[in-house]
Scaffold this motif. Structure first.
Motif, PDB file in Angstrom:
ATOM      1  N   TYR A 265       0.830  -1.197   0.000  1.00  0.00           N
ATOM      2  CA  TYR A 265       0.000   0.000   0.000  1.00  0.00           C
ATOM      3  C   TYR A 265       0.872   1.257   0.000  1.00  0.00           C
ATOM      4  O   TYR A 265       0.687   2.184  -0.799  1.00  0.00           O
ATOM      5  N   ILE A 266       1.847   1.297   0.895  1.00  0.00           N
ATOM      6  CA  ILE A 266       2.736   2.471   0.972  1.00  0.00           C
ATOM      7  C   ILE A 266       3.556   2.595  -0.312  1.00  0.00           C
ATOM      8  O   ILE A 266       3.759   3.707  -0.832  1.00  0.00           O
ATOM      9  N   SER A 267       4.021   1.472  -0.860  1.00  0.00           N
ATOM     10  CA  SER A 267       4.776   1.517  -2.111  1.00  0.00           C
ATOM     11  C   SER A 267       3.900   2.008  -3.261  1.00  0.00           C
ATOM     12  O   SER A 267       4.372   2.762  -4.130  1.00  0.00           O
ATOM     13  N   PHE A 268       2.628   1.613  -3.258  1.00  0.00           N
ATOM     14  CA  PHE A 268       1.707   2.068  -4.304  1.00  0.00           C
ATOM     15  C   PHE A 268       1.508   3.577  -4.239  1.00  0.00           C
ATOM     16  O   PHE A 268       1.532   4.273  -5.265  1.00  0.00           O
ATOM     17  N   VAL A 269       1.322   4.107  -3.028  1.00  0.00           N
ATOM     18  CA  VAL A 269       1.179   5.558  -2.872  1.00  0.00           C
ATOM     19  C   VAL A 269       2.455   6.263  -3.331  1.00  0.00           C
ATOM     20  O   VAL A 269       2.401   7.307  -4.008  1.00  0.00           O
ATOM     21  N   ALA A 425       0.183  -2.956  12.491  1.00  0.00           N
ATOM     22  CA  ALA A 425      -0.020  -3.952  11.434  1.00  0.00           C
ATOM     23  C   ALA A 425      -1.517  -4.180  11.286  1.00  0.00           C
ATOM     24  O   ALA A 425      -2.144  -4.820  12.120  1.00  0.00           O
ATOM     25  N   ARG A 426      -2.090  -3.634  10.241  1.00  0.00           N
ATOM     26  CA  ARG A 426      -3.538  -3.767  10.039  1.00  0.00           C
ATOM     27  C   ARG A 426      -3.862  -3.845   8.564  1.00  0.00           C
ATOM     28  O   ARG A 426      -3.088  -3.424   7.698  1.00  0.00           O
ATOM     29  N   LEU A 427      -5.038  -4.402   8.284  1.00  0.00           N
ATOM     30  CA  LEU A 427      -5.579  -4.456   6.929  1.00  0.00           C
ATOM     31  C   LEU A 427      -6.632  -3.377   6.789  1.00  0.00           C
ATOM     32  O   LEU A 427      -7.723  -3.477   7.360  1.00  0.00           O
ATOM     33  N   SER A 428      -6.331  -2.345   6.049  1.00  0.00           N
ATOM     34  CA  SER A 428      -7.240  -1.210   5.903  1.00  0.00           C
ATOM     35  C   SER A 428      -6.968  -0.510   4.584  1.00  0.00           C
ATOM     36  O   SER A 428      -5.831  -0.512   4.083  1.00  0.00           O
ATOM     37  N   LEU A 429      -8.004   0.099   4.029  1.00  0.00           N
ATOM     38  CA  LEU A 429      -7.869   0.886   2.805  1.00  0.00           C
ATOM     39  C   LEU A 429      -7.718   2.370   3.085  1.00  0.00           C
ATOM     40  O   LEU A 429      -7.535   3.157   2.156  1.00  0.00           O
ATOM     41  N   ASN A 430      -7.809   2.760   4.350  1.00  0.00           N
ATOM     42  CA  ASN A 430      -7.744   4.175   4.711  1.00  0.00           C
ATOM     43  C   ASN A 430      -6.288   4.657   4.669  1.00  0.00           C
ATOM     44  O   ASN A 430      -5.463   4.228   5.482  1.00  0.00           O
TER      45      ASN A 430
END
Length: 490
Positions: A265-269, A425-430
């Motif tokens: 997610y962080i790499s995508f941003v 460590a969590r699964l979130s789209l926010n």
């Protein structure tokens, strides 16, 4: 004898061998270098090489093998009763080494004589205080088994260092004598020296390969050990990351999926920031900027690649985070609860990746043949149409390779994530929530006095192995695409 002094003595012996080898060769030719097979310097270099290379090789191998041998010998001397409950042999050996260093420091400072340091019946309480006075960090009261092991450790180290000094000096002297004795006018000194230099070059080139093999093997062995203690199915498919170290209660949940999600997610941003800006900058520099502007703008842009990642992390924590919090926090839209978030780390990482994308893309766009541009202009296309319909499609494989290399760089980043993204460590789209990555958890799992017999510490190697395979795959794919592109247009 200290290693630095031994090194200087070996260098002095090799220099003497050089002088003797050169002088002996000239003497065999009656002082006329034209009668020699090789130049005089080769005869001296032959003696120098045969003195210095075996001596330094033996010294390096000895220094690598000595700690393993001594640790194994000392570990066998420590009785099971000397290992406190909740501890292990690794922690005891660390205390033994600290105590041995403290004894050495105390002797050097004059707080303890050499006989007292060797006496296994020394008073442990008094000795503990002496070590503290010598500036040695002692975690607690030294036990008698640890003291006796430390004294044996110090004695074995001293004996081993003495034997190493004698062996290295003998090898250096023997090599110098051997090389000097070959100083005859018919000896093919140049051939010998060139073969030796070739062997050194091959050895230097092999260091990178051997280092890679060593890294992979160390990861594999510890990863296999981890999966003996923790089920692989839970590691790869569990949706929770909750390590519970010894003494804190409960069983650990070590699922990698939340960490992989945070990493991707962080790499995508970051790529959302770096790819458009870097690509637009590359197009401007290669197609629109004049020579003067390009000579100024490209070096300034590439300065970003030389900034340490810890500086980017501080920039994310002290600048990007507060700005985002003021806009999206409770004083603004109310979406963001703290400065550390996916967006904070992603923006900082994206800025760091801009020069990776722009520089590689610029080189790839410049490699597109000018004839393709000229053909497009000849058909009546404008400059912008030529870029969109000719240059970028031709450079697309190389640009994709540049993006993949930047992605592998983003996946392996640590300091920006530690300072900017948080540790949750969590699964979130926010994107306004704190998350963490695989690299950040590798650091946290190996920080402090970790027990390497526990899955909570060994999991770091399984995480590292997973990350290694991911980045290796991206790098191989990127290099394959770039190589295919270069073969097409070179």
């Amino acid at each position: 004898m200290p290693v630095i002094w031994l090194t200087l003595i070996v260098l002095a012996i090799s220099v003497v061998g050089f002088v003797l080898g050169r002088r002996r060769a000239l003497a065999s030719a009656d002082g006329d270098s034209r009668n020699l097979h090789s130049l005089p310097i080769y005869y001296g270099s032959n003696a120098l090489m045969k003195s210095i290379v075996p001596a330094f090789g033996l010294m390096v191998l000895w220094l690598l093998a000595q700690p393993l041998f001594i640790d194994n010998r000392i570990a066998q001397m420590i009785p099971e009763a000397g290992i406190a409950e909740g501890s292990n042999i690794g922690l005891v050996m660390a205390e033994v080494r600290r105590t041995a260093d403290g004894l050495e420091n105390a002797v050097a400072a004059g707080l303890l004589d050499n006989d007292a340091a060797r006496n296994g019946q020394s008073d442990v309480a008094e000795l503990t205080q002496i070590l503290r006075d010598a500036g040695q960090v002692v975690t607690g009261q030294i036990t008698q088994p640890v003291l006796e092991a430390a004294q044996a450790y110090r004695a074995l180290s001293g004996t081993s260092n003495l034997l190493m000094t004698i062996a290295v000096l003998i090898v250096a002297l023997a090599g110098a004598v051997w090389g000097a004795s070959e100083g005859q006018k018919t000896f093919r000194a140049r051939n010998t020296v060139e073969q030796g230099v070739l062997a050194l070059l091959i050895a230097a080139a092999s260091v990178a390969i051997l280092t890679t093999v060593g890294i992979v093997l160390s990861l594999i062995f510890n990863t296999v050990e981890f999966f003996r203690l923790y089920p692989a199915s839970e590691f790869f498919f569990l949706l929770e990351w909750a390590p519970s170290f010894s003494g804190r209660g409960g069983a650990s949940s070590l699922g990698i999926i939340p960490l992989l999600w945070g990493t991707l997610y962080i790499s995508f941003v970051a790529l959302l920031v770096a790819v458009p800006i870097g690509l637009f900058a590359a197009i401007y520099l290669s197609e629109y900027a004049g020579p003067r502007m390009r000579s100024i703008a490209k070096p300034l842009l590439e300065v970003l690649a030389g900034i340490p990642t810890i500086v980017y992390g501080l920039f994310a924590l002290l600048t990007i985070g507060p700005i985002l919090l003021s806009v999206f926090g409770n004083d603004g839209l109310g979406w963001m609860q703290g400065q550390r978030a996916v967006l904070t780390a992603g923006l900082a990482m994206g800025i760091m990746l801009i020069p990776f994308v722009s520089s590689l893309s610029d080189d790839i766009i410049n490699a597109v043949p000018q004839a393709m541009r000229d053909g497009s202009y000849g058909l009546g296309a404008t400059k912008s149409e030529t870029i969109k319909q000719v240059v970028l499609p031709a450079a697309l494989p190389g640009i994709v390779g540049a993006v993949l290399l930047a992605a592998s760089r983003a996946i392996g980043e640590t300091m920006i994530v530690v300072l900017g993204a948080g540790a949750a460590a969590r699964l979130s789209l926010n994107p306004f929530e704190a998350m963490t990555t695989v690299t950040a958890k590798i650091v946290s799992q190996l920080t402090g006095d970790s027990d390497f017999a526990s899955p909570e510490a060994l999991v770091a190697f399984a995480l590292g192995m997973t990350l290694f395979i991911m980045t290796l795959g991206l790098n191989v794919l990127a290099l394959y695409i770039v190589r295919k592109y270069r073969e097409q247009y070179e």
